[in-house]
Write a protein that holds these residues in place. Sequence first.
Motif, PDB file in Angstrom:
ATOM      1  N   ARG A  52      33.995  14.780  17.037  1.00 17.13           N
ATOM      2  CA  ARG A  52      33.046  15.631  17.763  1.00 17.13           C
ATOM      3  C   ARG A  52      33.673  16.081  19.072  1.00 17.13           C
ATOM      4  NH1 ARG A  52      26.567  14.801  18.158  1.00 17.13           N
ATOM      5  NH2 ARG A  52      26.091  16.635  19.436  1.00 17.13           N
ATOM      6  N   GLN A  98      35.981  12.515  10.642  1.00 21.58           N
ATOM      7  CA  GLN A  98      34.905  12.921  11.545  1.00 21.58           C
ATOM      8  C   GLN A  98      35.404  12.970  12.981  1.00 21.58           C
ATOM      9  OE1 GLN A  98      31.726  10.110  10.927  1.00 21.58           O
ATOM     10  NE2 GLN A  98      31.059  11.055   8.997  1.00 21.58           N
ATOM     11  N   GLU A 158      30.597  19.463  15.932  1.00 18.43           N
ATOM     12  CA  GLU A 158      30.848  18.209  15.230  1.00 18.43           C
ATOM     13  C   GLU A 158      31.570  18.494  13.907  1.00 18.43           C
ATOM     14  OE1 GLU A 158      28.457  14.215  13.683  1.00 18.43           O
ATOM     15  OE2 GLU A 158      27.358  16.040  14.223  1.00 18.43           O
TER      16      GLU A 158
END
Length: 481
Positions: A380, A378, A385
């Motif tokens: 952003r 993950q 994102e």
Amino acid sequence: MARFPHAVFGLLLAACAAYLVTGADVLRVSAQLIAVTMLAVQTARRSDARLAWGLLTVANASWAIGDLDPARLNALFLVSFAFAQAGLVSLAATQLRSRWLAFDGIIVGLTAGAILTAYVSDSLVGLGLRVPATALAGDAMLVTTIVLAFAVNGWRPARAWWIIALGEVFLVANDLTLTNPQAPPRTALFAWGAALLLTSYAAFHPSAPRERRVGGVLAAAVPITGGAISVGLLMHAALTGGSAITVTLAGTALFVGLIRAAFLLGENQKLMRVARAEAVTDKLTGLPNRRALLEDLDRAIAARTPHTLVFFDLDGFKEYNDAFGHAAGDALLQRLAPQLDACAGRSYRLGGDEFCLLVPARLDDASPEILAAVRALQEREGTVEITASHGLVLIPDEVDTAGEALQRADERMYARKRRRRADQASQARDVLATLLAERFVGEDLAAELTAEFARRLAPTAVRDDEAPRIVANLSAASAAG
């Protein structure tokens, strides 16, 4: 200053020539010692081929010292031949950036010396020439190495080689015409001195490496041919009682060939390991690739040990590439790869934005190892994102082959991705309905806006904080209509 060495060597050659006329040994011996001293100084100053010129310095120093008392120091002449051959081979190998030429030069030189001592020496004696077998073998080694260096340089070697070759012409011509080695005439002593001076003078000329590599037929032919000839010479010597020098030279050539083969085998194994590593490694991220994963899956399935295969696909990666460019996308993958690699199990990149994780345990979606891997993928950047959808399969409980494991994990990943998009779309519609109610929009208009909302977004997911902006745009568009 640059012309100083050339002038000095010109004077040294003149001194040797004066010895030829006057017979004053001090002129010849002094010239040789000065030349060796200058060679040693130049060797220390050179940044290229220092080892080669150092060996040639030892060779010339041995010859010059032996010449002070030939009767007692005769062994130094043999030492000189050995170091001269090593120096020439090293110089040729350095120029061509080929480590194998060093071995090939030694093999060729030893083989040539063995041939001459086996067949040519007796013929020379029959002609009234008494060339010592050791000198004949030494000359053969040096000449062969020089010719080899010329050949692999396309017959256009550096200037230093031409000077060395000229010195060797003096040496060989003198040795082949010498009738009484025990009492050499002035001409022979002059020729030996001139050869030493020229070899020393060569160090003051360019010998820059050429960007060439010896390979193919030449690389294989030299050691094979040399070894075959050496075996033949040893067999001939055994049957006819050949000279010890011939046997020694041929045997040494075979021994050097074995050393070369051992080094070559080691290097080939190293190259195979490197090629193997490159074949199973993703070049962009350094992670193992699809081929490595398939091999590991085959081993895990064959061993029937519990494993969990997790298939990941990045969400938002296309938008990231569109926003920041493909170079930034590659950089993103390079940042995420080590984060995933730090998780439990072994990580892989299959290509594009697809990753896999193989964990030697039975896991499920709620396992800490899986959650940690999802978080590792993950990131952003501004309004974009990056997240990861995943699908997992248990090995060997659910699959029997590596291909089946990948296919099932991939299907489950895409099923999760579709459910996630549907959930996001449903949440976005709920937010839209709430906003429409807050604005007291009539039921007909609300239904129209909701339908338009679904048509534009499906199946793309949208974040909650984007819904107000979309609703405002739709409301404005409806009012304008």
